[in-house]
Structure formats: structure tokens, C-alpha cells
Design a protein around this motif. Structure first.
Motif, PDB file in Angstrom:
ATOM      1  N   SER A 156      43.984 -13.868 -15.403  1.00  0.00           N
ATOM      2  CA  SER A 156      43.444 -14.650 -16.516  1.00  0.00           C
ATOM      3  C   SER A 156      42.274 -15.494 -16.034  1.00  0.00           C
ATOM      4  O   SER A 156      42.214 -15.898 -14.881  1.00  0.00           O
ATOM      5  N   VAL A 157      41.337 -15.728 -16.947  1.00  0.00           N
ATOM      6  CA  VAL A 157      40.162 -16.557 -16.674  1.00  0.00           C
ATOM      7  C   VAL A 157      40.602 -17.948 -16.226  1.00  0.00           C
ATOM      8  O   VAL A 157      41.641 -18.441 -16.660  1.00  0.00           O
ATOM      9  N   GLY A 158      39.806 -18.576 -15.341  1.00  0.00           N
ATOM     10  CA  GLY A 158      40.180 -19.906 -14.857  1.00  0.00           C
ATOM     11  C   GLY A 158      39.021 -20.902 -14.889  1.00  0.00           C
ATOM     12  O   GLY A 158      37.900 -20.566 -15.292  1.00  0.00           O
ATOM     13  N   VAL A 176      37.357 -21.220 -18.820  1.00  0.00           N
ATOM     14  CA  VAL A 176      38.414 -21.076 -19.826  1.00  0.00           C
ATOM     15  C   VAL A 176      37.896 -21.528 -21.191  1.00  0.00           C
ATOM     16  O   VAL A 176      38.013 -20.827 -22.197  1.00  0.00           O
TER      17      VAL A 176
END
Lengths: 148, 305
Positions: free
Chosen positions: B271-273, B277
Motif C-alpha cells: 500500500s502507498v505510504g 497517501v
């Protein structure tokens, strides 16, 4: 607890049991639960991107695995498992356990709601991915160490 | 001999004063002419909303930690730390007192595309007007129309906390003179309509380069390293290279990029961080064609290692 939640989801049972029983270390158990969640999301992603044709069974299986695993996940952080086995869990998991659990519940409810509605085509699977994705990054942002 | 010095000094001072006057004139705040903002008609709210999400106004102007629908309340208050000091982001909600509800379109447009505040002062480029300048007057009209439909907030924000000399807005004149332009960041020879739309979104409202491009000592973007990755102002790690030469994104397909913008999942379903985000969650509101245009542009920019 871990066993009963596995048993509930017949479709995911074999995968879940194998990861829960083969390795006793909670760090490894929880990482495997997450890896399976990742693979399930991947199976749906292939449909959303049009790499694979829409397949209701794959979608249902994926959402079921996500629900089952995320339900078992918050129980894999006993005292003493703060470090080791390359865990990326941050100390805040143990400092704010309720918040951590509620982030897990959020993904669980999202997956359950999607199962109830059952995304019926490629576009709906894409929308489901969008809803799931937000809950993954919300929890990872707070509770998982950043890459590098 | 003793007498010559004052004369030399006098001449020197005159040169300095003249130089300062030229610099001052050359770098004084420059609002657009009044006609720029006239006769634009009724705003198109849907276009304005797309610009709002692409522009990521919420990331800075919503309250710290706002989630879900709360991000539409642009109450300000977030403290942005930078090497130059701490900026307290202002309230730009539709409140006529605390926000910008009573601003004219010209006042709003000059802030967005000229970096000139309501009292004619220079604005700090921590507000990315250096990118927003690529929006047309019609875009600004649509965006302002949409912002006025968002909730009002009476929140009053503190002044910025900047040490001398960064607290002098006047000093921004020469900075703007050096680094503020509305030219394209890169020339793409064979750009079709889709790539041009992507170029507008990335270089303009999306202000992607403000994070993904390295800066020089004065805080200006190194445009020869456009989107080649940069130090993370928040301290940890680096902001990744997103040109075709990147070790990660270089191998992503356009569909992978679109999916990342829509869902926040990388091609290996991580997942994007970090600060991406919020950007990703904003981008997920854009129409699919716009995300595809951004992806096409990212594949067309010069590859940097």
C-alpha cells in the motif's frame, strides 16, 4: 480463537490453517496472514486491471480470506513479540491496542460489506479495491515501519 | 585622499540604491491585469471539483488529521515545517471573515497564479502557486466557484513562525524573479492531447514536482532533474524517482500507474505510504481519463536515473 475464526470460513480454511499451524512464532503468523491478504488483493487487482477475466469465485474467495485473516490478525501481537523475525510492527501497536484493533475492524467491516454486495463486474471490483486500499494504508501509516 | 572615500562611497551607495530600485521594481508583486478575471461567466462546478482534488488543497488547508468528509473543511491551522521556519496554513474556507468567502475572483486568482496576497504582498512559495500558475483564468474561476460551495469555518490561524530574513515577504521578490515562471517544465516533442492533459495536471494543479523534484540551496526546483526523486523534507527516506528511468516505477505499466492512483496499491500490492497517501486519496476522486493522462505523461517525460 485463531482456529475458530479459520474454521468459520470454509473457503479460506486450508490456507489459513497452514499458515497458523506451520509456524508458531506470532511474528511469522501475522506476517503470513498479511501476505495472504496481499495475495487476495492481488487476485482482485488482476481483474480490476483487466489482466484476468471477471470471476465471481475468485472475488468471493479473496474477500473471504481478507475478512478471516484480518479478524485473526490483532491477536498475533502477544507481549514478547515486539521484535524479531524481521517484524515491521511498530511499538505503537502495543501502546494503542484499541486503536489498532479498530483499524483491523474497519477493514473487516469493509470486506464484509463488499461480500454482501458482491462486486459484479470489472468496474465494481476496481471500486472495491479503492475502498480496501484506503484501510490498508491508514493502518500501515500508523502501525507499520516505513520502507527503507 | 581622505576626501575621496566619501565620494566613492556616495557613488557606491547610488549604484546600490539604483540596483535595489531596479531589483525592487523588477521583483515587486505583479498581479494580473484586471481584465484577466472579467467576463468568465458562471463557474463549472464539476471542473472546479476536479481541480480541487488534483490540486490537493486539502492536504495543507484541512485541519491536521482530517479524514473522510472533514477534508472538505478548509479551516487551515496545519503547521508546515521547513528549513526556513514554520508556516501556519491559512483558513481558505468560504467564511467571509476567517476564510476567503469575501474575496473577489481577482484577489483569489492573483494568489493562485501570481503568488500575490489580498493586500498586494508576496506569498510564500510553500503555497505551490509556482505550479498553480499553469491554470488558466477559466480554471481559476471554476475552482473558486467550487470552493465557495464548501463549508465555512471560523478558525483563526496564527501568523507564520519564521526567523529573519525569511520573515520578510519583500525578500521573496528576487526569489520569484529567479524561480517563478509559467513555462512547461519539460518539452515533449510528440505530445498528443492525452499527454498534454497529463502535463497540465502534473506540472500545474497536481504540483507533483514540488515533492518529486530535487531543489537547490535557495529552494528552487532543479528542473533538469524533473521528477527524478528528492530528499524527503519530513526527514525519513527519499521521495522516489517517478520518471521512466526509476528503478521501481520505470517498470510499471500505465495501467499499474492508474491503478496506484485509484487504489493506492503498487503492482506488488503493497500500500502507498508517507505523504503520498493523501495525494493518492485526492487523485482517486479524479475521472479515469485524467488518471490515464497523468500515467501517459509520466511515461513520456525524460528518463532520469
Amino acid at each position: 480463537m485463531r482456529l475458530s475464526s479459520c474454521a468459520l470460513a470454509v473457503a479460506a480454511a486450508s490456507l489459513c490453517l497452514s499458515s497458523a499451524l506451520a509456524q508458531e512464532e506470532p511474528q511469522v503468523v501475522r506476517q503470513n496472514l498479511m501476505k495472504e491478504i496481499g495475495r487476495s488483493v492481488g487476485a482482485m487487482g488482476a481483474i480490476a486491471k483487466g489482466e484476468k477475466p471477471y470471476d465471481a469465485a475468485v472475488v468471493e474467495q479473496s474477500l473471504t480470506t481478507i475478512s478471516t485473516n484480518i479478524q485473526a490478525f490483532p491477536d498475533q501481537f502477544p507481549p514478547g513479540s515486539e521484535e524479531g523475525h524481521e517484524t515491521d510492527a511498530l511499538p505503537i501497536v502495543w501502546e494503542r491496542p484499541e486503536e489498532f484493533r479498530s483499524q483491523a475492524d474497519e477493514l473487516y467491516s469493509e470486506a464484509q460489506a463488499l461480500l454482501a454486495a458482491m462486486p459484479a463486474d470489472q468496474a465494481a471490483v476496481g471500486e472495491a479495491m479503492r475502498r480496501l486500499g484506503a484501510t490498508c494504508s491508514d493502518c500501515h501509516e500508523t502501525f507499520r515501519a516505513k520502507k527503507q | 585622499m581622505a576626501l575621496r572615500w566619501p565620494r566613492v562611497l556616495g557613488a557606491g551607495a547610488a549604484v546600490i540604491v539604483l540596483g535595489a530600485a531596479v531589483l525592487w521594481y523588477g521583483s515587486a508583486p505583479r498581479p494580473a491585469s484586471a481584465e484577466t478575471w472579467e467576463g468568465l461567466g458562471e463557474p463549472e462546478f464539476a471542473r472546479g471539483e476536479a481541480l480541487f482534488w488534483a490540486g490537493g488543497c486539502t492536504g495543507c488547508h484541512a485541519a491536521d488529521g482530517a479524514k473522510g468528509e472533514e477534508v472538505r473543511i478548509l479551516s487551515g491551522g496545519l503547521a508546515l515545517t521547513s528549513p526556513f521556519g514554520t508556516f501556519h496554513v491559512p483558513n481558505i474556507s468560504s467564511d467571509p471573515e476567517a476564510g476567503i468567502g469575501a474575496w473577489t475572483l481577482a484577489e483569489f486568482g492573483n494568489a493562485m497564479t501570481r503568488g500575490v496576497g489580498r493586500d498586494g504582498e508576496h506569498l510564500y512559495p510553500s503555497f505551490p502557486y509556482t505550479s498553480y500558475v499553469r491554470m488558466s483564468p477559466a480554471d481559476v474561476n471554476d475552482l473558486y466557484g467550487y470552493l465557495q460551495t464548501l463549508p465555512a469555518s471560523g478558525n483563526v490561524t496564527p501568523p507564520h513562525d519564521l526567523p529573519f530574513p525569511y520573515n520578510m515577504r519583500m525578500a521573496l521578490g528576487p526569489w520569484k524573479f529567479l524561480f517563478f515562471a509559467d513555462e512547461p517544465r519539460v518539452e515533449i516533442a510528440s505530445a498528443d492531447d492525452r499527454i498534454r492533459r497529463g502535463q497540465f495536471l502534473v506540472e500545474g494543479p497536481g504540483h507533483c514536482g514540488e515533492c518529486h523534484t530535487p531543489r537547490n540551496a535557495l529552494g528552487g526546483l532543479k528542473t533538469d532533474l524533473w521528477l527524478a526523486g528528492a530528499a524527503n523534507p519530513e526527514g525519513e527516506g527519499r521521495i522516489p524517482n517517478i520518471t521512466p528511468g526509476s528503478r521501481s516505477v520505470g517498470s510499471w505499466s500505465e495501467a499499474d500507474l492508474v491503478s496506484y492512483f485509484e487504489t493506492g496499491f503498487t503492482p506488488d500490492y503493497d500500500s502507498v505510504g508517507g505523504s503520498m497517501v493523501e495525494v493518492q486519496q485526492n487523485l482517486s476522486h479524479l475521472p479515469q481519463e485524467d488518471l490515464a493522462a497523468i500515467a501517459a505523461y509520466l511515461k513520456a517525460v525524460p528518463a532520469r536515473e
